[in-house]
Design a protein around this motif. Structure first.
Motif, PDB file in Angstrom:
ATOM      1  N   ALA A 146       0.813  -1.220   0.000  1.00 40.98           N
ATOM      2  CA  ALA A 146       0.000   0.000   0.000  1.00 40.98           C
ATOM      3  C   ALA A 146       0.847   1.271   0.000  1.00 40.98           C
ATOM      4  CB  ALA A 146      -0.943  -0.003   1.203  1.00 40.98           C
ATOM      5  N   GLU A 147       2.087   1.163   0.440  1.00 40.59           N
ATOM      6  CA  GLU A 147       2.969   2.328   0.486  1.00 40.59           C
ATOM      7  C   GLU A 147       3.713   2.577  -0.831  1.00 40.59           C
ATOM      8  OE1 GLU A 147       4.618   2.584   4.972  1.00 40.59           O
ATOM      9  OE2 GLU A 147       5.032   0.666   3.952  1.00 40.59           O
ATOM     10  N   VAL A 148       3.587   1.654  -1.781  1.00 36.06           N
ATOM     11  CA  VAL A 148       4.285   1.758  -3.057  1.00 36.06           C
ATOM     12  C   VAL A 148       3.305   2.271  -4.108  1.00 36.06           C
ATOM     13  CG1 VAL A 148       5.499   0.429  -4.836  1.00 36.06           C
ATOM     14  CG2 VAL A 148       5.837  -0.129  -2.424  1.00 36.06           C
ATOM     15  N   ASP A 149       3.824   3.118  -5.011  1.00 40.05           N
ATOM     16  CA  ASP A 149       3.002   3.612  -6.121  1.00 40.05           C
ATOM     17  C   ASP A 149       2.376   2.417  -6.833  1.00 40.05           C
ATOM     18  OD1 ASP A 149       2.048   5.359  -8.268  1.00 40.05           O
ATOM     19  OD2 ASP A 149       3.693   4.497  -9.448  1.00 40.05           O
ATOM     20  N   PRO A 150       1.033   2.362  -6.920  1.00 44.31           N
ATOM     21  CA  PRO A 150       0.383   1.177  -7.492  1.00 44.31           C
ATOM     22  C   PRO A 150       0.726   0.932  -8.960  1.00 44.31           C
ATOM     23  CG  PRO A 150      -1.241   2.882  -6.966  1.00 44.31           C
ATOM     24  CD  PRO A 150       0.069   3.345  -6.445  1.00 44.31           C
ATOM     25  N   VAL A 151       0.965   1.978  -9.717  1.00 42.13           N
ATOM     26  CA  VAL A 151       1.331   1.793 -11.127  1.00 42.13           C
ATOM     27  C   VAL A 151       2.709   1.133 -11.215  1.00 42.13           C
ATOM     28  CG1 VAL A 151       1.865   2.984 -13.288  1.00 42.13           C
ATOM     29  CG2 VAL A 151      -0.123   3.696 -11.928  1.00 42.13           C
ATOM     30  N   ALA A 152       3.667   1.662 -10.455  1.00 42.67           N
ATOM     31  CA  ALA A 152       5.020   1.097 -10.470  1.00 42.67           C
ATOM     32  C   ALA A 152       5.012  -0.347  -9.967  1.00 42.67           C
ATOM     33  CB  ALA A 152       5.962   1.947  -9.620  1.00 42.67           C
ATOM     34  N   LEU A 153       4.226  -0.616  -8.928  1.00 49.86           N
ATOM     35  CA  LEU A 153       4.147  -1.973  -8.389  1.00 49.86           C
ATOM     36  C   LEU A 153       3.548  -2.927  -9.417  1.00 49.86           C
ATOM     37  CD1 LEU A 153       4.679  -3.780  -5.942  1.00 49.86           C
ATOM     38  CD2 LEU A 153       2.398  -3.177  -5.102  1.00 49.86           C
ATOM     39  N   GLY A 154       2.496  -2.501 -10.091  1.00 51.22           N
ATOM     40  CA  GLY A 154       1.884  -3.320 -11.140  1.00 51.22           C
ATOM     41  C   GLY A 154       2.843  -3.603 -12.282  1.00 51.22           C
ATOM     42  N   GLN A 155       3.641  -2.590 -12.666  1.00 51.17           N
ATOM     43  CA  GLN A 155       4.632  -2.786 -13.719  1.00 51.17           C
ATOM     44  C   GLN A 155       5.683  -3.804 -13.286  1.00 51.17           C
ATOM     45  OE1 GLN A 155       5.796   1.318 -14.211  1.00 51.17           O
ATOM     46  NE2 GLN A 155       4.439   1.572 -15.989  1.00 51.17           N
ATOM     47  N   PHE A 156       6.091  -3.725 -12.029  1.00 52.95           N
ATOM     48  CA  PHE A 156       7.058  -4.695 -11.510  1.00 52.95           C
ATOM     49  C   PHE A 156       6.491  -6.110 -11.567  1.00 52.95           C
ATOM     50  CE2 PHE A 156       8.193  -7.152  -7.639  1.00 52.95           C
ATOM     51  CZ  PHE A 156       9.454  -7.555  -8.045  1.00 52.95           C
ATOM     52  N   TRP A 157       5.278  -6.320 -11.070  1.00 53.45           N
ATOM     53  CA  TRP A 157       4.711  -7.673 -11.055  1.00 53.45           C
ATOM     54  C   TRP A 157       4.507  -8.191 -12.480  1.00 53.45           C
ATOM     55  CZ3 TRP A 157       6.014  -9.726  -6.927  1.00 53.45           C
ATOM     56  CH2 TRP A 157       5.815  -9.165  -5.669  1.00 53.45           C
ATOM     57  N   SER A 158       4.211  -7.304 -13.425  1.00 54.67           N
ATOM     58  CA  SER A 158       4.026  -7.717 -14.818  1.00 54.67           C
ATOM     59  C   SER A 158       5.342  -8.013 -15.520  1.00 54.67           C
ATOM     60  CB  SER A 158       3.288  -6.626 -15.599  1.00 54.67           C
ATOM     61  OG  SER A 158       1.979  -6.495 -15.130  1.00 54.67           O
ATOM     62  N   ASP A 159       6.397  -7.273 -15.153  1.00 52.50           N
ATOM     63  CA  ASP A 159       7.689  -7.436 -15.814  1.00 52.50           C
ATOM     64  C   ASP A 159       8.812  -7.215 -14.798  1.00 52.50           C
ATOM     65  OD1 ASP A 159       9.849  -7.571 -17.532  1.00 52.50           O
ATOM     66  OD2 ASP A 159       9.332  -5.744 -18.651  1.00 52.50           O
ATOM     67  N   PRO A 160       9.064  -8.217 -13.924  1.00 49.89           N
ATOM     68  CA  PRO A 160      10.043  -8.019 -12.851  1.00 49.89           C
ATOM     69  C   PRO A 160      11.490  -7.882 -13.333  1.00 49.89           C
ATOM     70  CG  PRO A 160       9.286 -10.287 -12.873  1.00 49.89           C
ATOM     71  CD  PRO A 160       8.451  -9.543 -13.868  1.00 49.89           C
ATOM     72  N   ASP A 161      11.733  -8.215 -14.585  1.00 50.35           N
ATOM     73  CA  ASP A 161      13.087  -8.021 -15.093  1.00 50.35           C
ATOM     74  C   ASP A 161      13.234  -6.641 -15.742  1.00 50.35           C
ATOM     75  OD1 ASP A 161      15.646  -9.373 -15.199  1.00 50.35           O
ATOM     76  OD2 ASP A 161      15.447  -9.254 -17.375  1.00 50.35           O
ATOM     77  N   GLY A 162      12.255  -6.242 -16.495  1.00 51.24           N
ATOM     78  CA  GLY A 162      12.311  -4.955 -17.178  1.00 51.24           C
ATOM     79  C   GLY A 162      11.929  -3.777 -16.297  1.00 51.24           C
ATOM     80  N   ARG A 163      11.188  -4.014 -15.242  1.00 48.09           N
ATOM     81  CA  ARG A 163      10.706  -2.945 -14.353  1.00 48.09           C
ATOM     82  C   ARG A 163      10.995  -3.289 -12.893  1.00 48.09           C
ATOM     83  NH1 ARG A 163       8.090   1.550 -16.816  1.00 48.09           N
ATOM     84  NH2 ARG A 163       7.461   0.870 -18.882  1.00 48.09           N
ATOM     85  N   PRO A 164      12.267  -3.453 -12.522  1.00 45.83           N
ATOM     86  CA  PRO A 164      12.582  -3.783 -11.126  1.00 45.83           C
ATOM     87  C   PRO A 164      12.258  -2.609 -10.210  1.00 45.83           C
ATOM     88  CG  PRO A 164      14.585  -3.192 -12.285  1.00 45.83           C
ATOM     89  CD  PRO A 164      13.483  -3.227 -13.320  1.00 45.83           C
ATOM     90  N   PRO A 165      12.155  -2.862  -8.911  1.00 51.73           N
ATOM     91  CA  PRO A 165      11.948  -1.756  -7.973  1.00 51.73           C
ATOM     92  C   PRO A 165      13.100  -0.755  -8.092  1.00 51.73           C
ATOM     93  CG  PRO A 165      11.683  -3.876  -6.866  1.00 51.73           C
ATOM     94  CD  PRO A 165      12.234  -4.158  -8.228  1.00 51.73           C
ATOM     95  N   PRO A 166      12.847   0.524  -7.864  1.00 47.21           N
ATOM     96  CA  PRO A 166      13.931   1.499  -7.932  1.00 47.21           C
ATOM     97  C   PRO A 166      15.063   1.116  -6.979  1.00 47.21           C
ATOM     98  CG  PRO A 166      11.813   2.572  -7.482  1.00 47.21           C
ATOM     99  CD  PRO A 166      11.576   1.106  -7.463  1.00 47.21           C
ATOM    100  N   GLY A 167      16.263   1.029  -7.524  1.00 49.59           N
ATOM    101  CA  GLY A 167      17.419   0.646  -6.716  1.00 49.59           C
ATOM    102  C   GLY A 167      17.442  -0.823  -6.345  1.00 49.59           C
ATOM    103  N   GLY A 168      16.516  -1.616  -6.909  1.00 49.56           N
ATOM    104  CA  GLY A 168      16.393  -3.022  -6.543  1.00 49.56           C
ATOM    105  C   GLY A 168      16.983  -3.952  -7.582  1.00 49.56           C
ATOM    106  N   GLU A 169      16.724  -5.198  -7.387  1.00 47.46           N
ATOM    107  CA  GLU A 169      17.306  -6.273  -8.178  1.00 47.46           C
ATOM    108  C   GLU A 169      16.362  -6.709  -9.288  1.00 47.46           C
ATOM    109  OE1 GLU A 169      19.657 -10.346  -6.928  1.00 47.46           O
ATOM    110  OE2 GLU A 169      17.931  -9.743  -5.724  1.00 47.46           O
TER     111      GLU A 169
END
Length: 188
Positions: A91-114
């Motif tokens: 809930a504390e993460v931008d929902p659009v960015a989180l959705g992009q991560f779950w859809s494409d965890p390689d192309g859209r990793p968390p900022p500063g993440g793996e």
């Protein structure tokens, strides 16, 4: 050729829940450790391995001590690093960015993440280095999903369909040697 059993055990409940705990190191609860011990009861294990994070290492220590065997601590079995999101709730993460991560965890990793591929590379190397004997690895949900992707051919989206609650156990029969190396290389 004979194979061996690889048991992947997700750590028990940590003291902090409901958060993206990648590199955040928190202790498991006593109930979480007991749940891991109960889940692994009756497994015939020659080698005990755990992630270096306390929530996996402490149950690993308990399991290894009960068997009279040493614990090998291997940081390659760590959880995905959630970068700037580490320790935050969904809930504390931008929902659009989180959705992009779950859809494409390689192309859209968390900022500063793996990236997902970095996690699968770590887990691939750890699997490749296993001695072909019955092995228990106390690890994290993300590392277990990476192992499923590598060993069973699931893509990143498919592995998130698996429900891996705390202290869940996956048992896989591994065929070592060239077959395993080729299988891992072909799925990266």
């Amino acid at each position: 050729m004979t194979g061996f059993l690889l048991h992947l055990l997700r750590h028990g409940a940590p003291e902090i829940t409901g958060r993206m705990l990648g590199r955040t190191d928190c202790r498991p609860t006593q109930e979480g450790i007991a749940a891991c011990v109960a889940q692994a009861k009756g497994l015939d294990i020659d080698i005990h391995i755990s992630s270096d994070l306390a929530r996996a290492r402490q149950p690993g220590e308990a399991l290894a001590a009960a068997s009279g065997q040493p614990l090998i601590v291997d940081p390659r079995w760590r959880e995905l690093d959630f970068g700037d999101w580490d320790g935050m709730s969904s809930a504390e993460v931008d929902p659009v960015a989180l959705g992009q991560f779950w859809s494409d965890p390689d192309g859209r990793p968390p900022p500063g993440g793996e990236r997902w591929s970095a996690l699968t590379d770590r887990v691939s190397a750890a699997i490749h280095d296993l001695t072909p004997r019955p092995t228990l690895v106390v690890t994290h949900g993300g590392a277990m999903r990476a192992a499923l992707a590598l060993l069973c051919g699931f893509d990143a989206r498919q592995v998130w369909a698996f429900d891996l609650p705390y202290a869940s156990l996956l048992s896989l029969h591994i065929w070592p040697g060239e077959t395993l190396s080729a299988q891992i290389a072909g799925l990266r």
